[in-house]
Design an enzyme around this catalytic site. Structure first.
Site, PDB file in Angstrom:
ATOM      1  N   GLY A  66     -18.614 -27.500   7.906  1.00 17.78           N
ATOM      2  CA  GLY A  66     -19.148 -28.667   7.195  1.00 17.78           C
ATOM      3  C   GLY A  66     -18.514 -28.761   5.819  1.00 17.78           C
ATOM      4  N   LEU A  67     -18.635 -29.928   5.229  1.00 19.97           N
ATOM      5  CA  LEU A  67     -18.035 -30.184   3.920  1.00 19.97           C
ATOM      6  C   LEU A  67     -18.558 -29.223   2.847  1.00 19.97           C
ATOM      7  CD1 LEU A  67     -18.392 -34.091   3.882  1.00 19.97           C
ATOM      8  CD2 LEU A  67     -16.256 -32.804   4.186  1.00 19.97           C
ATOM      9  N   SER A  68     -17.831 -29.116   1.781  1.00 21.63           N
ATOM     10  CA  SER A  68     -18.321 -28.348   0.634  1.00 21.63           C
ATOM     11  C   SER A  68     -19.609 -29.017   0.144  1.00 21.63           C
ATOM     12  CB  SER A  68     -17.262 -28.356  -0.470  1.00 21.63           C
ATOM     13  OG  SER A  68     -17.773 -27.741  -1.632  1.00 21.63           O
ATOM     14  N   GLY A  69     -20.641 -28.219  -0.031  1.00 21.73           N
ATOM     15  CA  GLY A  69     -21.923 -28.770  -0.490  1.00 21.73           C
ATOM     16  C   GLY A  69     -22.795 -29.284   0.648  1.00 21.73           C
ATOM     17  N   ALA A  70     -22.343 -29.127   1.878  1.00 18.91           N
ATOM     18  CA  ALA A  70     -23.137 -29.618   3.017  1.00 18.91           C
ATOM     19  C   ALA A  70     -24.428 -28.822   3.160  1.00 18.91           C
ATOM     20  CB  ALA A  70     -22.316 -29.526   4.304  1.00 18.91           C
ATOM     21  N   GLY A  71     -24.365 -27.509   2.868  1.00 14.86           N
ATOM     22  CA  GLY A  71     -25.561 -26.666   2.966  1.00 14.86           C
ATOM     23  C   GLY A  71     -25.349 -25.390   3.772  1.00 14.86           C
ATOM     24  N   LYS A  72     -24.118 -25.027   4.032  1.00 15.08           N
ATOM     25  CA  LYS A  72     -23.820 -23.837   4.854  1.00 15.08           C
ATOM     26  C   LYS A  72     -24.424 -22.572   4.227  1.00 15.08           C
ATOM     27  CE  LYS A  72     -19.382 -24.680   4.460  1.00 15.08           C
ATOM     28  NZ  LYS A  72     -19.471 -25.925   3.659  1.00 15.08           N
TER      29      LYS A  72
ATOM     30  N   SER B 234     -14.029 -24.574   7.176  1.00 13.87           N
ATOM     31  CA  SER B 234     -13.236 -24.601   8.419  1.00 13.87           C
ATOM     32  C   SER B 234     -13.049 -26.025   8.949  1.00 13.87           C
ATOM     33  CB  SER B 234     -13.776 -23.644   9.477  1.00 13.87           C
ATOM     34  OG  SER B 234     -15.103 -23.845   9.778  1.00 13.87           O
TER      35      SER B 234
HETATM   36  P1  ADP Z   1     -21.946 -25.221   1.204  1.00 15.05           P
HETATM   37  O1  ADP Z   1     -22.189 -23.755   1.400  1.00 15.05           O
HETATM   38  O2  ADP Z   1     -21.929 -25.989   2.483  1.00 15.05           O
HETATM   39  O3  ADP Z   1     -20.769 -25.520   0.332  1.00 15.05           O
HETATM   40  P2  ADP Z   1     -24.261 -25.057  -0.451  1.00 15.05           P
HETATM   41  O4  ADP Z   1     -25.291 -24.444   0.421  1.00 15.05           O
HETATM   42  O5  ADP Z   1     -23.566 -24.186  -1.448  1.00 15.05           O
HETATM   43  O6  ADP Z   1     -23.205 -25.829   0.446  1.00 15.05           O
HETATM   44  O7  ADP Z   1     -24.894 -26.256  -1.251  1.00 15.05           O
HETATM   45  C1  ADP Z   1     -25.752 -27.184  -0.649  1.00 15.05           C
HETATM   46  C2  ADP Z   1     -26.591 -27.851  -1.717  1.00 15.05           C
HETATM   47  O8  ADP Z   1     -27.407 -28.842  -1.117  1.00 15.05           O
HETATM   48  C3  ADP Z   1     -27.512 -26.857  -2.417  1.00 15.05           C
HETATM   49  O9  ADP Z   1     -27.613 -27.219  -3.781  1.00 15.05           O
HETATM   50  C4  ADP Z   1     -28.853 -27.115  -1.707  1.00 15.05           C
HETATM   51  O10 ADP Z   1     -29.951 -26.811  -2.536  1.00 15.05           O
HETATM   52  C5  ADP Z   1     -28.765 -28.607  -1.433  1.00 15.05           C
HETATM   53  N1  ADP Z   1     -29.587 -29.047  -0.308  1.00 15.05           N
HETATM   54  C6  ADP Z   1     -30.475 -30.047  -0.366  1.00 15.05           C
HETATM   55  N2  ADP Z   1     -31.086 -30.222   0.808  1.00 15.05           N
HETATM   56  C7  ADP Z   1     -30.583 -29.293   1.660  1.00 15.05           C
HETATM   57  C8  ADP Z   1     -30.844 -28.968   3.006  1.00 15.05           C
HETATM   58  N3  ADP Z   1     -31.738 -29.628   3.730  1.00 15.05           N
HETATM   59  N4  ADP Z   1     -30.129 -27.952   3.585  1.00 15.05           N
HETATM   60  C9  ADP Z   1     -29.205 -27.289   2.843  1.00 15.05           C
HETATM   61  N5  ADP Z   1     -28.925 -27.541   1.541  1.00 15.05           N
HETATM   62  C10 ADP Z   1     -29.613 -28.544   0.939  1.00 15.05           C
END
Ligand code: ADP
Length: 201
Positions: free
Chosen positions: A14-20, A88
């Site tokens: 998933g995209l950067s910031g997606a929530g992984k 990825s």
């Molecule tokens: P990634 O690892 O995909 O780059 P991050 O987990 O670091 O993404 O960041 C995701 C951001 O989105 C965090 O600030 C998180 O608090 C926020 N967020 C909001 N809602 C959700 C959700 N339902 N699931 C995951 N992250 C969420």
């Protein structure tokens, strides 16, 4: 004693910031509380050691994903639940790792680019949109969503805890984690719904 789990790889994309990473934080304690051995290969962490020095060209991204896949393969075949949490972006590399690892559970963390830009957890989108970062996935580099992921987590619609429970349920269904009928999957849970309800998601 029979093991509470069988090795496999949970492959986030998933995209950067997606929530992984956020979902991974919720998922790890759920799995550990069930007696599973778990290791996390977080994209950002991997790039500071295993893949230190690699950039973001297609070639370097492919090397990075192959390395993560190789380690996940070793861990999975030794009974560990390996969690890969990296963007990825390329389908062919994910499929390559699926073919290598076999016990492969692909989790698509689905979210709009607009939401990621709005969240901008690390301030990277601002820089990418200003042209200060080149080859940024979703902005100036491609992201190829999976066609048939085992799990889709929609982080605009569900909480991180709900997403983590969805993954646990899929692991049960696929036979990687022993089924549990009680609600003990979230010991410190603030989840708004029970595991049995989550199982219907
Ligand atoms: P990634 O690892 O995909 O780059 P991050 O987990 O670091 O993404 O960041 C995701 C951001 O989105 C965090 O600030 C998180 O608090 C926020 N967020 C909001 N809602 C959700 C959700 N339902 N699931 C995951 N992250 C969420």
């Amino acid at each position: 004693m029979t093991s509470p789990s069988r090795g496999c790889t949970i492959w986030f994309t998933g995209l950067s910031g997606a929530g992984k990473s956020t979902i991974t934080e919720q998922l790890v304690p759920l799995l550990k509380s069930r007696g599973c051995k778990v290791e996390v290969l977080d994209g950002d962490v991997v790039r500071t050691n295993l893949s230190k020095g690699l950039g973001f060209s297609k070639e370097d991204r492919d090397i990075n994903i192959r390395r993560i896949g190789f380690v996940c393969h070793l861990l999975s075949r030794n009974g560990v639940i390996a969690i890969a949490a990296a963007i990825s972006p390329y389908k062919n590399l994910r499929d390559e790792n699926r073919a290598l690892i076999k016990d492969f559970v692909e989790v698509y963390v689905k979210v709009s680019l607009e939401t990621c830009i709005q969240r901008d957890v690390k301030g990277l989108y601002k820089k990418a949109l200003a042209g200060e970062i080149k080859e940024f996935t979703g902005v100036s580099d491609p992201y190829e969503a999976p066609d048939h992921p085992e799990v889709i987590c929609e982080t605009e619609k569900e909480t991180p805890q709900e997403s983590a429970l969805k993954i646990v349920h899929k692991l049960e269904e696929l036979g990687y984690v022993a089924r549990r009928t009680d609600d003990g999957v979230h010991p410190k849970s603030d989840a708004k719904f029970s595991f049995n309800e989550a199982a219907r998601v």
